[in-house]
Design a protein around this motif. Structure first.
Motif, PDB file in Angstrom:
ATOM      1  N   THR A   6      45.453 -30.376  65.107  1.00 45.34           N
ATOM      2  CA  THR A   6      44.503 -30.386  63.991  1.00 45.34           C
ATOM      3  C   THR A   6      45.132 -29.761  62.752  1.00 45.34           C
ATOM      4  O   THR A   6      45.096 -30.344  61.663  1.00 45.34           O
ATOM      5  CB  THR A   6      43.219 -29.616  64.381  1.00 45.34           C
ATOM      6  OG1 THR A   6      42.607 -30.251  65.497  1.00 45.34           O
ATOM      7  CG2 THR A   6      42.244 -29.553  63.223  1.00 45.34           C
ATOM      8  N   ILE A   7      45.709 -28.584  62.918  1.00 46.12           N
ATOM      9  CA  ILE A   7      46.323 -27.878  61.784  1.00 46.12           C
ATOM     10  C   ILE A   7      47.514 -28.664  61.250  1.00 46.12           C
ATOM     11  O   ILE A   7      47.696 -28.796  60.032  1.00 46.12           O
ATOM     12  CB  ILE A   7      46.762 -26.455  62.195  1.00 46.12           C
ATOM     13  CG1 ILE A   7      45.549 -25.621  62.602  1.00 46.12           C
ATOM     14  CG2 ILE A   7      47.529 -25.773  61.080  1.00 46.12           C
ATOM     15  CD1 ILE A   7      44.477 -25.510  61.547  1.00 46.12           C
ATOM     16  N   PHE A   8      48.308 -29.221  62.148  1.00 42.94           N
ATOM     17  CA  PHE A   8      49.475 -30.000  61.740  1.00 42.94           C
ATOM     18  C   PHE A   8      49.063 -31.182  60.871  1.00 42.94           C
ATOM     19  O   PHE A   8      49.642 -31.421  59.815  1.00 42.94           O
ATOM     20  CB  PHE A   8      50.243 -30.474  62.977  1.00 42.94           C
ATOM     21  CG  PHE A   8      51.527 -31.162  62.648  1.00 42.94           C
ATOM     22  CD1 PHE A   8      52.636 -30.436  62.256  1.00 42.94           C
ATOM     23  CD2 PHE A   8      51.634 -32.535  62.734  1.00 42.94           C
ATOM     24  CE1 PHE A   8      53.830 -31.062  61.945  1.00 42.94           C
ATOM     25  CE2 PHE A   8      52.817 -33.174  62.430  1.00 42.94           C
ATOM     26  CZ  PHE A   8      53.923 -32.432  62.029  1.00 42.94           C
ATOM     27  N   ARG A   9      48.046 -31.926  61.302  1.00 38.56           N
ATOM     28  CA  ARG A   9      47.580 -33.097  60.540  1.00 38.56           C
ATOM     29  C   ARG A   9      46.985 -32.679  59.196  1.00 38.56           C
ATOM     30  O   ARG A   9      47.211 -33.335  58.190  1.00 38.56           O
ATOM     31  CB  ARG A   9      46.570 -33.905  61.343  1.00 38.56           C
ATOM     32  CG  ARG A   9      47.149 -34.577  62.571  1.00 38.56           C
ATOM     33  CD  ARG A   9      48.154 -35.645  62.234  1.00 38.56           C
ATOM     34  NE  ARG A   9      47.459 -36.790  61.692  1.00 38.56           N
ATOM     35  CZ  ARG A   9      47.978 -37.642  60.818  1.00 38.56           C
ATOM     36  NH1 ARG A   9      49.196 -37.489  60.395  1.00 38.56           N
ATOM     37  NH2 ARG A   9      47.280 -38.654  60.366  1.00 38.56           N
ATOM     38  N   CYS A  10      46.238 -31.576  59.176  1.00 41.47           N
ATOM     39  CA  CYS A  10      45.678 -31.083  57.914  1.00 41.47           C
ATOM     40  C   CYS A  10      46.803 -30.663  56.973  1.00 41.47           C
ATOM     41  O   CYS A  10      46.719 -30.875  55.763  1.00 41.47           O
ATOM     42  CB  CYS A  10      44.736 -29.909  58.161  1.00 41.47           C
ATOM     43  SG  CYS A  10      43.171 -30.370  58.920  1.00 41.47           S
ATOM     44  N   GLY A  11      47.859 -30.101  57.524  1.00 39.96           N
ATOM     45  CA  GLY A  11      49.013 -29.698  56.732  1.00 39.96           C
ATOM     46  C   GLY A  11      49.756 -30.874  56.123  1.00 39.96           C
ATOM     47  O   GLY A  11      50.475 -30.725  55.138  1.00 39.96           O
ATOM     48  N   GLU A  12      49.579 -32.043  56.711  1.00 40.56           N
ATOM     49  CA  GLU A  12      50.194 -33.260  56.168  1.00 40.56           C
ATOM     50  C   GLU A  12      49.353 -33.858  55.054  1.00 40.56           C
ATOM     51  O   GLU A  12      49.714 -34.887  54.493  1.00 40.56           O
ATOM     52  CB  GLU A  12      50.381 -34.292  57.279  1.00 40.56           C
ATOM     53  CG  GLU A  12      51.420 -33.898  58.305  1.00 40.56           C
ATOM     54  CD  GLU A  12      51.559 -34.906  59.427  1.00 40.56           C
ATOM     55  OE1 GLU A  12      50.559 -35.583  59.762  1.00 40.56           O
ATOM     56  OE2 GLU A  12      52.673 -35.023  59.954  1.00 40.56           O
ATOM     57  N   GLY A  13      48.198 -33.223  54.765  1.00 47.75           N
ATOM     58  CA  GLY A  13      47.348 -33.708  53.688  1.00 47.75           C
ATOM     59  C   GLY A  13      46.298 -34.710  54.120  1.00 47.75           C
ATOM     60  O   GLY A  13      45.647 -35.326  53.282  1.00 47.75           O
ATOM     61  N   VAL A  14      46.122 -34.889  55.417  1.00 45.04           N
ATOM     62  CA  VAL A  14      45.132 -35.829  55.929  1.00 45.04           C
ATOM     63  C   VAL A  14      43.743 -35.193  55.803  1.00 45.04           C
ATOM     64  O   VAL A  14      43.561 -34.033  56.177  1.00 45.04           O
ATOM     65  CB  VAL A  14      45.431 -36.181  57.409  1.00 45.04           C
ATOM     66  CG1 VAL A  14      44.399 -37.133  57.964  1.00 45.04           C
ATOM     67  CG2 VAL A  14      46.825 -36.764  57.534  1.00 45.04           C
ATOM     68  N   PRO A  15      42.753 -35.918  55.269  1.00 42.85           N
ATOM     69  CA  PRO A  15      41.401 -35.359  55.133  1.00 42.85           C
ATOM     70  C   PRO A  15      40.792 -34.992  56.488  1.00 42.85           C
ATOM     71  O   PRO A  15      41.085 -35.614  57.513  1.00 42.85           O
ATOM     72  CB  PRO A  15      40.606 -36.493  54.477  1.00 42.85           C
ATOM     73  CG  PRO A  15      41.625 -37.400  53.877  1.00 42.85           C
ATOM     74  CD  PRO A  15      42.861 -37.255  54.705  1.00 42.85           C
ATOM     75  N   SER A  16      39.931 -33.985  56.480  1.00 46.61           N
ATOM     76  CA  SER A  16      39.318 -33.485  57.713  1.00 46.61           C
ATOM     77  C   SER A  16      38.573 -34.570  58.483  1.00 46.61           C
ATOM     78  O   SER A  16      38.623 -34.605  59.709  1.00 46.61           O
ATOM     79  CB  SER A  16      38.362 -32.328  57.390  1.00 46.61           C
ATOM     80  OG  SER A  16      39.079 -31.237  56.883  1.00 46.61           O
ATOM     81  N   LYS A  17      37.874 -35.442  57.779  1.00 50.24           N
ATOM     82  CA  LYS A  17      37.124 -36.510  58.462  1.00 50.24           C
ATOM     83  C   LYS A  17      38.061 -37.435  59.225  1.00 50.24           C
ATOM     84  O   LYS A  17      37.759 -37.846  60.346  1.00 50.24           O
ATOM     85  CB  LYS A  17      36.306 -37.325  57.464  1.00 50.24           C
ATOM     86  CG  LYS A  17      35.081 -36.619  56.971  1.00 50.24           C
ATOM     87  CD  LYS A  17      34.254 -37.519  56.086  1.00 50.24           C
ATOM     88  CE  LYS A  17      33.008 -36.788  55.647  1.00 50.24           C
ATOM     89  NZ  LYS A  17      32.101 -37.654  54.892  1.00 50.24           N
ATOM     90  N   VAL A  18      39.198 -37.739  58.632  1.00 49.99           N
ATOM     91  CA  VAL A  18      40.174 -38.627  59.278  1.00 49.99           C
ATOM     92  C   VAL A  18      40.779 -37.934  60.492  1.00 49.99           C
ATOM     93  O   VAL A  18      40.926 -38.533  61.564  1.00 49.99           O
ATOM     94  CB  VAL A  18      41.264 -39.066  58.275  1.00 49.99           C
ATOM     95  CG1 VAL A  18      42.342 -39.875  58.965  1.00 49.99           C
ATOM     96  CG2 VAL A  18      40.649 -39.846  57.132  1.00 49.99           C
ATOM     97  N   VAL A  19      41.117 -36.645  60.349  1.00 47.99           N
ATOM     98  CA  VAL A  19      41.672 -35.880  61.459  1.00 47.99           C
ATOM     99  C   VAL A  19      40.661 -35.851  62.610  1.00 47.99           C
ATOM    100  O   VAL A  19      41.019 -36.051  63.774  1.00 47.99           O
ATOM    101  CB  VAL A  19      42.043 -34.443  61.025  1.00 47.99           C
ATOM    102  CG1 VAL A  19      42.464 -33.602  62.217  1.00 47.99           C
ATOM    103  CG2 VAL A  19      43.148 -34.473  59.987  1.00 47.99           C
TER     104      VAL A  19
END
Length: 75
Positions: free
Chosen positions: A41-54
């Motif tokens: 979760t943190i890794f994907r958010c760190g890539e700039g992916v929006p929370s809804k998409v994650v």
């Protein structure tokens, strides 16, 4: 503000060491599933992916993504 899609989130920028740690935890076979999910979760958010998409990608609620994102930024 007519185009706002929700509460603004603080940018999550990962250092190289944090990124490497998260990648290792996600790839480990003997790590708890919950820890692996949080790291992913943190890794994907760190890539700039929006929370809804994650949330959709990982099959969790977007509030869960927001909770882990806030906890990571706090610490």
């Amino acid at each position: 503000m007519a185009n706002a899609t929700g509460r603004p989130t603080a940018p999550l920028v990962l250092s190289e060491a944090e990124r490497e740690y998260l990648e290792r935890q996600v790839r480990k076979h003997r790590v708890a599933r919950s820890l692996s999910e949080r790291c992913r979760t943190i890794f994907r958010c760190g890539e700039g992916v929006p929370s809804k998409v994650v949330a959709d990608e990982l099959g969790v609620h977007e509030h869960t993504v927001g909770k882990w994102r806030r906890r990571f930024l706090k610490d």
